[in-house]
Design an enzyme around this catalytic site. Structure first.
Site, mmCIF file in Angstrom:
data_model
loop_
_atom_site.group_PDB
_atom_site.id
_atom_site.type_symbol
_atom_site.label_atom_id
_atom_site.label_comp_id
_atom_site.label_asym_id
_atom_site.label_seq_id
_atom_site.Cartn_x
_atom_site.Cartn_y
_atom_site.Cartn_z
ATOM 1 N N HIS A 9 -14.401 -13.934 -30.869
ATOM 2 C CA HIS A 9 -13.617 -14.021 -29.638
ATOM 3 C C HIS A 9 -12.465 -15.009 -29.787
ATOM 4 O O HIS A 9 -12.468 -15.886 -30.652
ATOM 5 C CB HIS A 9 -14.506 -14.454 -28.467
ATOM 6 C CG HIS A 9 -15.116 -15.802 -28.659
ATOM 7 N ND1 HIS A 9 -14.424 -16.979 -28.436
ATOM 8 C CD2 HIS A 9 -16.354 -16.175 -29.072
ATOM 9 C CE1 HIS A 9 -15.213 -18.005 -28.685
ATOM 10 N NE2 HIS A 9 -16.391 -17.542 -29.090
ATOM 11 N N GLU A 82 -23.842 -15.388 -28.286
ATOM 12 C CA GLU A 82 -24.001 -16.601 -29.091
ATOM 13 C C GLU A 82 -25.409 -17.149 -28.890
ATOM 14 O O GLU A 82 -26.118 -16.780 -27.945
ATOM 15 C CB GLU A 82 -22.944 -17.634 -28.677
ATOM 16 C CG GLU A 82 -22.989 -18.948 -29.433
ATOM 17 C CD GLU A 82 -22.791 -18.813 -30.935
ATOM 18 O OE1 GLU A 82 -23.773 -18.470 -31.631
ATOM 19 O OE2 GLU A 82 -21.683 -19.082 -31.417
#
Length: 157
Positions: A9, A82
């Protein structure tokens, strides 16, 4: 053979501040939005068949920038999130070092283990690979899951 392109990202304010984000849903900042646009531009001519992403907004928004150029929908997969760092999330690297001087050398955080992250991220990429045999797929995720996926794919070859 499935071709999988992995991308992390774009930048968030917490990245700039060296804060542990984990599964805290922090948005892209102006730089991160520009990075997402740049990724979309660089992949504009790529023959993508599908785009997958973590369901956290920083990854989703990065993936959406690319998917929009291709007229594709982003498939969200929480397994691409994550690591959950537990009570460490939101702390800076310095705060962690001060509060947990011995833990930094060992297990990072009181949430998920690195092995658990690897198991779920590898499971996700294997499901994606099975769905898109001979396809070209973009997967947008986070540092921890991407390291696990890369290690897994490297072992295969």
């Amino acid at each position: 053979m499935t071709r999988i392109l992995l991308a992390r990202h774009g930048e968030t304010d917490w990245n700039r501040e060296h804060r542990v984000q984990g599964q805290t849903d922090t948005p892209l900042n102006a730089t991160g939005l520009e990075q997402a646009r740049a990724l979309a531009e660089s992949l504009a001519s790529a023959p993508l068949d599908a785009v997958y992403s973590s369901d956290l907004s920083r990854a989703r928004d990065t993936a959406t920038a690319v998917a929009d150029v291709h007229g594709l929908e982003v498939t969200l997969d929480p397994a691409l999130r994550e690591k959950n760092f537990g009570t460490w999330e939101g702390l800076t690297d310095l705060e962690i070092t001060e509060r947990f001087p011995h833990a930094v050398r060992g297990r990072w955080g009181d949430g998920e283990t690195t092995e658990a992250v690897a198991e779920r991220a590898i499971g996700a990429v294997e499901r994606i690979r099975a769905r898109h045999r001979d396809g070209f797929v973009l997967v947008v995720s986070h540092g921890g899951p991407l390291r696990a996926i890369l290690a897994h794919l490297a072992v295969e070859h």
